[in-house]
Scaffold this motif. Structure first.
Motif, PDB file in Angstrom:
ATOM      1  N   ASP A   1       5.582  -1.582   5.659  1.00 23.49           N
ATOM      2  CA  ASP A   1       5.601  -1.834   7.100  1.00 23.49           C
ATOM      3  C   ASP A   1       4.637  -2.968   7.406  1.00 23.49           C
ATOM      4  O   ASP A   1       3.419  -2.787   7.399  1.00 23.49           O
ATOM      5  CB  ASP A   1       5.207  -0.557   7.848  1.00 23.49           C
ATOM      6  CG  ASP A   1       5.089  -0.753   9.364  1.00 23.49           C
ATOM      7  OD1 ASP A   1       5.153  -1.902   9.832  1.00 23.49           O
ATOM      8  OD2 ASP A   1       4.925   0.261  10.061  1.00 23.49           O
ATOM      9  N   GLY A   2       5.217  -4.154   7.648  1.00 25.99           N
ATOM     10  CA  GLY A   2       4.413  -5.301   8.050  1.00 25.99           C
ATOM     11  C   GLY A   2       4.623  -5.669   9.497  1.00 25.99           C
ATOM     12  O   GLY A   2       3.857  -6.452  10.070  1.00 25.99           O
ATOM     13  N   GLY A   3       5.679  -5.139  10.104  1.00 24.46           N
ATOM     14  CA  GLY A   3       5.951  -5.391  11.514  1.00 24.46           C
ATOM     15  C   GLY A   3       6.177  -6.852  11.866  1.00 24.46           C
ATOM     16  O   GLY A   3       6.049  -7.244  13.024  1.00 24.46           O
TER      17      GLY A   3
ATOM     18  N   LYS B   1       4.211  -9.126  11.079  1.00 19.10           N
ATOM     19  CA  LYS B   1       2.891  -9.727  11.276  1.00 19.10           C
ATOM     20  C   LYS B   1       2.089  -9.832   9.987  1.00 19.10           C
ATOM     21  O   LYS B   1       0.926 -10.226  10.007  1.00 19.10           O
ATOM     22  CB  LYS B   1       2.110  -8.907  12.305  1.00 19.10           C
ATOM     23  CG  LYS B   1       2.797  -8.863  13.666  1.00 19.10           C
ATOM     24  CD  LYS B   1       1.961  -8.139  14.695  1.00 19.10           C
ATOM     25  CE  LYS B   1       2.655  -8.187  16.059  1.00 19.10           C
ATOM     26  NZ  LYS B   1       1.825  -7.572  17.119  1.00 19.10           N
TER      27      LYS B   1
ATOM     28  N   GLN C   1       5.776  -8.542   3.943  1.00 19.79           N
ATOM     29  CA  GLN C   1       6.378  -7.230   3.769  1.00 19.79           C
ATOM     30  C   GLN C   1       7.648  -7.351   2.950  1.00 19.79           C
ATOM     31  O   GLN C   1       8.219  -8.444   2.799  1.00 19.79           O
ATOM     32  CB  GLN C   1       6.711  -6.605   5.132  1.00 19.79           C
ATOM     33  CG  GLN C   1       7.781  -7.356   5.918  1.00 19.79           C
ATOM     34  CD  GLN C   1       7.947  -6.808   7.328  1.00 19.79           C
ATOM     35  OE1 GLN C   1       7.019  -6.841   8.129  1.00 19.79           O
ATOM     36  NE2 GLN C   1       9.135  -6.293   7.633  1.00 19.79           N
TER      37      GLN C   1
ATOM     38  N   ASN D   1       0.888  -3.917   8.489  1.00 21.10           N
ATOM     39  CA  ASN D   1       0.829  -4.458   9.845  1.00 21.10           C
ATOM     40  C   ASN D   1      -0.610  -4.373  10.359  1.00 21.10           C
ATOM     41  O   ASN D   1      -1.158  -3.280  10.514  1.00 21.10           O
ATOM     42  CB  ASN D   1       1.762  -3.652  10.749  1.00 21.10           C
ATOM     43  CG  ASN D   1       1.842  -4.215  12.161  1.00 21.10           C
ATOM     44  OD1 ASN D   1       0.993  -4.977  12.603  1.00 21.10           O
ATOM     45  ND2 ASN D   1       2.879  -3.826  12.882  1.00 21.10           N
TER      46      ASN D   1
END
Length: 307
Positions: free
Chosen positions: A202-204, A206, A209, A279
């Motif tokens: 989960d990197g969103g 940002k 990921q 994230n």
């Protein structure tokens, strides 16, 4: 006892309740703070501060969750709950329910429920509130709450794992996992992973990921065995911790800033899922956050040199 003392005594319960409804540390803290402001401003002293504050924080959390669901529909990549290292609420009488409901797997199952179903389930099944208290908290009749709970249980049971989790077994397997990870031991990692294991990041949008979840013991083992030793060579440290009640670790850059948090789902003697939260918006409560993009460039450069 004054209002401040009453509130502080109940704060751990209120946070733990709100976190399970929302899956977000920041949003749970905001909900707890808003409940205090309403309590402090109320001219009427409730007979039960616990009932008043639990109702208040639940209703705030329900409203926040409804708007959060819209945001999550537009979320970039896989969405995971914000990692929690320590649950402030401890109740020996409900220790098993509290621990099980805190895991990443359980929180992801709760995402399948409507905000009302989720709140009723958390209040009744996790914290053991009576149906009269649950009904007051969510603003529905007791019969309606019973129906909501039936639906919530059905959805949760459909997604529950088939394997039981033994705490001692979890800790031992996690120890072996992180040892193999630090050495880049492909065979060692492969032997600890379930055949259908998934690696989810989960990197969103940002932070670096995975484009999608990586599935299968061979694929996950190869990815872990290559990149985590490279991270160690660039100065990234691994700090084993309990993450959402399960084995995990916090990874930090050479300056001690948080890079990402990894949580293991260990059941039946094998790792069933590896979940990583990168994230930066979900890591700030753990301390200063590293520049994940800069670390990613260093790791990739080290990978190219190695090849």
């Amino acid at each position: 006892m004054g209002k401040v003392e009453e509130f502080e005594e109940l704060r751990p319960l209120l946070f733990s309740l709100a976190y399970r409804i929302l899956g977000s540390v920041a949003e749970a803290e905001d909900a707890v703070q808003e409940s205090w402001l309403r309590y402090d401003a109320s001219p009427v002293r409730p007979d039960s501060p616990r009932a008043y504050l639990s109702t208040t924080v639940t209703r705030i959390a329900i409203d926040v969750l409804r708007s959060a669901r819209v945001r999550r529909e537009a979320y970039v990549g896989a969405w995971l709950p914000e990692p929690l290292l320590d649950d402030p609420y401890q109740d020996p009488a409900r220790a098993a329910e509290l621990a099980d409901s805190l895991s990443m797997a359980a929180l992801l199952l709760l995402e399948r429920l409507s905000p009302l179903e989720r709140s009723v389930f958390v209040l009744r099944e996790v914290f053991g509130f009576g149906f009269d208290e649950v009904a007051a908290a969510v603003g529905r009749s007791e019969p309606a709450c019973r129906q909501l709970l039936v639906r919530a249980r059905r959805h949760m049971d459909e997604g529950r794992p088939r394997y039981e989790a033994d705490r001692d077994e979890q800790r031992e397997l996690a120890r072996r996992f992180f040892e193999a990870l630090s050495r880049g031991d492909l065979e060692g990692l492969r032997g600890l992973l379930a055949a259908d294991v998934q690696l989810v990041g989960d990197g969103g949008g940002k932070a670096p990921q995975l484009a999608r979840a990586v599935s299968g013991a061979e694929n996950v083992a190869r990815l872990l065995a290559v990149f985590y030793p490279l991270m160690a060579r660039t100065g990234i440290g691994c700090e084993p911790r309990t993450v959402n009640g399960q084995p995990g670790a916090v990874f930090r850059d050479p300056d001690g800033r948080v890079l990402h948090v990894l949580a293991l789902d260990v059941r039946g003697g094998l790792v069933r899922a590896v979940r990583t939260v990168v994230n930066p918006d979900k890591l700030g409560h753990l301390g200063p956050v590293a520049d994940a993009w800069a670390v990613d460039r260093e790791v990739r450069a080290a990978h190219r040199r190695q090849r």
